[in-house]
Design a protein around this motif. Structure first.
Motif, PDB file in Angstrom:
ATOM      1  N   LEU A  99       0.846  -1.195   0.000  1.00 12.18           N
ATOM      2  CA  LEU A  99       0.000   0.000   0.000  1.00 12.18           C
ATOM      3  C   LEU A  99       0.879   1.243   0.000  1.00 12.18           C
ATOM      4  CD1 LEU A  99      -2.838  -0.990   2.560  1.00 12.18           C
ATOM      5  CD2 LEU A  99      -3.016  -0.907   0.069  1.00 12.18           C
ATOM      6  N   ARG A 100       1.870   1.250   0.863  1.00 10.34           N
ATOM      7  CA  ARG A 100       2.731   2.442   0.934  1.00 10.34           C
ATOM      8  C   ARG A 100       3.511   2.648  -0.365  1.00 10.34           C
ATOM      9  NH1 ARG A 100       6.107   4.631   6.098  1.00 10.34           N
ATOM     10  NH2 ARG A 100       7.986   3.702   5.265  1.00 10.34           N
ATOM     11  N   GLU A 101       4.017   1.546  -0.926  1.00 11.78           N
ATOM     12  CA  GLU A 101       4.753   1.677  -2.198  1.00 11.78           C
ATOM     13  C   GLU A 101       3.866   2.251  -3.293  1.00 11.78           C
ATOM     14  OE1 GLU A 101       6.426  -2.194  -3.005  1.00 11.78           O
ATOM     15  OE2 GLU A 101       7.668  -1.984  -1.203  1.00 11.78           O
ATOM     16  N   ASN A 102       2.572   1.919  -3.234  1.00 12.40           N
ATOM     17  CA  ASN A 102       1.643   2.428  -4.246  1.00 12.40           C
ATOM     18  C   ASN A 102       0.972   3.728  -3.830  1.00 12.40           C
ATOM     19  OD1 ASN A 102       1.523   0.532  -6.612  1.00 12.40           O
ATOM     20  ND2 ASN A 102       1.402  -0.880  -4.880  1.00 12.40           N
ATOM     21  N   ASP A 103       1.452   4.319  -2.751  1.00  7.28           N
ATOM     22  CA  ASP A 103       0.973   5.622  -2.276  1.00  7.28           C
ATOM     23  C   ASP A 103      -0.516   5.593  -1.898  1.00  7.28           C
ATOM     24  OD1 ASP A 103       1.626   8.253  -1.606  1.00  7.28           O
ATOM     25  OD2 ASP A 103       0.892   9.036  -3.520  1.00  7.28           O
ATOM     26  N   GLU A 121      -5.074  -3.432  16.394  1.00  4.77           N
ATOM     27  CA  GLU A 121      -3.709  -2.875  16.458  1.00  4.77           C
ATOM     28  C   GLU A 121      -3.023  -2.926  15.097  1.00  4.77           C
ATOM     29  OE1 GLU A 121      -1.912  -5.010  19.717  1.00  4.77           O
ATOM     30  OE2 GLU A 121      -3.387  -4.120  21.074  1.00  4.77           O
ATOM     31  N   ALA A 122      -3.214  -4.030  14.376  1.00  2.31           N
ATOM     32  CA  ALA A 122      -2.600  -4.148  13.041  1.00  2.31           C
ATOM     33  C   ALA A 122      -3.142  -3.043  12.132  1.00  2.31           C
ATOM     34  CB  ALA A 122      -2.899  -5.517  12.446  1.00  2.31           C
ATOM     35  N   MET A 123      -4.430  -2.771  12.241  1.00  2.00           N
ATOM     36  CA  MET A 123      -5.026  -1.731  11.395  1.00  2.00           C
ATOM     37  C   MET A 123      -4.517  -0.350  11.777  1.00  2.00           C
ATOM     38  SD  MET A 123      -8.833  -3.105  11.170  1.00  2.00           S
ATOM     39  CE  MET A 123      -8.955  -4.867  11.014  1.00  2.00           C
ATOM     40  N   GLU A 124      -4.465  -0.085  13.082  1.00  2.54           N
ATOM     41  CA  GLU A 124      -3.996   1.236  13.525  1.00  2.54           C
ATOM     42  C   GLU A 124      -2.556   1.465  13.084  1.00  2.54           C
ATOM     43  OE1 GLU A 124      -4.939   0.964  17.659  1.00  2.54           O
ATOM     44  OE2 GLU A 124      -7.035   1.573  17.323  1.00  2.54           O
ATOM     45  N   GLU A 125      -1.789   0.406  13.192  1.00  2.06           N
ATOM     46  CA  GLU A 125      -0.387   0.504  12.809  1.00  2.06           C
ATOM     47  C   GLU A 125      -0.257   0.777  11.306  1.00  2.06           C
ATOM     48  OE1 GLU A 125       3.664  -0.601  12.146  1.00  2.06           O
ATOM     49  OE2 GLU A 125       2.008  -1.822  11.410  1.00  2.06           O
ATOM     50  N   ALA A 126      -1.056   0.061  10.505  1.00  4.32           N
ATOM     51  CA  ALA A 126      -0.993   0.246   9.044  1.00  4.32           C
ATOM     52  C   ALA A 126      -1.544   1.612   8.633  1.00  4.32           C
ATOM     53  CB  ALA A 126      -1.772  -0.868   8.346  1.00  4.32           C
ATOM     54  N   MET A 127      -2.522   2.117   9.372  1.00  5.31           N
ATOM     55  CA  MET A 127      -3.059   3.457   9.060  1.00  5.31           C
ATOM     56  C   MET A 127      -1.967   4.502   9.291  1.00  5.31           C
ATOM     57  SD  MET A 127      -7.020   3.634  10.234  1.00  5.31           S
ATOM     58  CE  MET A 127      -6.981   2.869  11.813  1.00  5.31           C
ATOM     59  N   GLU A 128      -1.255   4.331  10.393  1.00  4.80           N
ATOM     60  CA  GLU A 128      -0.158   5.238  10.716  1.00  4.80           C
ATOM     61  C   GLU A 128       0.956   5.124   9.657  1.00  4.80           C
ATOM     62  OE1 GLU A 128       0.254   7.536  12.976  1.00  4.80           O
ATOM     63  OE2 GLU A 128       2.361   7.861  12.404  1.00  4.80           O
ATOM     64  N   TYR A 129       1.268   3.897   9.297  1.00  3.12           N
ATOM     65  CA  TYR A 129       2.349   3.611   8.338  1.00  3.12           C
ATOM     66  C   TYR A 129       2.076   4.227   6.958  1.00  3.12           C
ATOM     67  CZ  TYR A 129       5.833   0.704   5.908  1.00  3.12           C
ATOM     68  OH  TYR A 129       6.895   0.256   5.168  1.00  3.12           O
ATOM     69  N   THR A 130       0.789   4.322   6.584  1.00  2.00           N
ATOM     70  CA  THR A 130       0.441   4.839   5.253  1.00  2.00           C
ATOM     71  C   THR A 130      -0.133   6.263   5.326  1.00  2.00           C
ATOM     72  OG1 THR A 130      -1.781   3.871   5.421  1.00  2.00           O
ATOM     73  CG2 THR A 130      -0.091   2.510   4.359  1.00  2.00           C
ATOM     74  N   SER A 132       0.906   9.219   5.224  1.00  2.56           N
ATOM     75  CA  SER A 132       1.297  10.332   4.342  1.00  2.56           C
ATOM     76  C   SER A 132       1.060  10.012   2.866  1.00  2.56           C
ATOM     77  CB  SER A 132       2.757  10.698   4.601  1.00  2.56           C
ATOM     78  OG  SER A 132       3.544   9.561   4.383  1.00  2.56           O
ATOM     79  N   CYS A 133       0.476   8.865   2.570  1.00  3.18           N
ATOM     80  CA  CYS A 133       0.211   8.499   1.172  1.00  3.18           C
ATOM     81  C   CYS A 133      -0.987   9.295   0.651  1.00  3.18           C
ATOM     82  CB  CYS A 133      -0.089   7.007   1.051  1.00  3.18           C
ATOM     83  SG  CYS A 133       1.301   6.000   1.595  1.00  3.18           S
TER      84      CYS A 133
END
Ligand code: IPE
Ligand code: IPE
Ligand code: MG
Length: 249
Positions: A99-103, A121-130, A132-133
């Motif tokens: 997801l992040r690589e594809n912005d 937690e996995a979702m919150e973490e991934a939301m944070e991780y992406t 700025s996309c």
């Protein structure tokens, strides 16, 4: 027509739906047709999720909202819920980098407090991780019910009235929309439902006031990019009037 040709036709048609919403339905029936337990269909539904995320991104949609688990789905057998939550968590953990690589920015819509902590937690973490996309937003509607969303919005407005921050006379459509989980997103232009069911099942009731519907008999685990593109091409042929009259009449 090949997938590539369909994609080119969509792009040359202009009028790309800004926001596509999908009711991903038919996993259980897909498994049943194969003599397998329902969860087998949920597992295979993940291939379709990957295909539509990529497909929407490739044609330039701004937002894709996937109905993954409804507020009413909590009434399903505990074992099925457990598998669905585990699949969601695995999907997010596996797709996070992609997801992040594809912005693509991940967002979740729904009463997340009801979701098991590991998945949440996995979702919150991934939301944070992406976070700025910015090329596309992927909304996962999880533990989502549209009436519950409206209830939450009314409560939020009520609190603002109680504290004197808001005058009831100042409530308009915009103030309500701002309190929905979809705040900041355009309303869906196109809503797709798989498996042939002709109902809304408590999905985005406020937001679909003028959305175009596309219902296909394809079961969700079989849904691929070409099916998405067929739906978008169909959408591009429609005339949306929003209550007005045809411009040529
Ligand atoms: C959609 O497939 C997935 C979820 C609702 C979580 P279903 O599980 O509803 O499949 P059918 O409708 O029973 O075939
Ligand atoms: C709607 O599908 C919810 C999701 C796709 C997550 P359902 O299968 O739960 O809807 P009904 O019960 O057939 O209306
Ligand atoms: Mg169903």
């Amino acid at each position: 027509m090949s997938e590539q040709q369909l994609k080119e036709q969509i792009i040359s048609g202009g009028n790309i739906p800004r926001h596509v919403a999908i009711i991903m339905d038919g996993n259980g029936r897909w498994a049943q047709e194969r003599g397998k337990p329902r969860v087998f269909g949920h597992q295979h539904g993940m291939h379709a999720v990957r295909a539509v995320v990529e497909g929407c991104r490739d044609v330039g949609c701004e937002a894709l909202t996937l109905y993954a688990f409804s507020e009413e789905n909590w009434k399903r057998p505990a074992a099925e819920i457990k598998v669905l939550m585990r699949l969601l968590r695995h999907y997010i953990e596996r797709e996070r980098n992609n997801l992040r690589e594809n912005d693509i920015r991940l967002q979740c819509l729904g009463r997340m407090e009801k979701v098991a902590p590991a998945a949440r937690e996995a979702m919150e973490e991934a939301m944070e991780y992406t976070s700025s996309c910015s090329s596309m937003v992927l909304n996962l509607a999880i533990s989502y019910g549209s009436r519950a969303e409206i209830v939450d919005a009314v409560r939020a407005l009520g609190r603002e009235i109680a504290t004197g921050k808001l005058d009831p006379g100042d409530i308009g459509e915009e103030q309500i929309a701002e309190k929905l989980y979809t705040d900041g997103l355009p309303d869906p232009d196109l809503l797709i439902r798989t498996s042939g069911e002709m109902r809304i099942s408590n999905f985005l009731l406020w937001q679909i006031a003028y959305t175009e519907f596309y219902i296909t008999s394809v079961l969700w685990p079989d849904f691929r990019k070409a099916d998405l593109y067929e739906a978008i091409l169909d959408f591009q042929k429609r005339e949306r009037r929003f209550g007005m009259v045809k411009s040529s009449v």
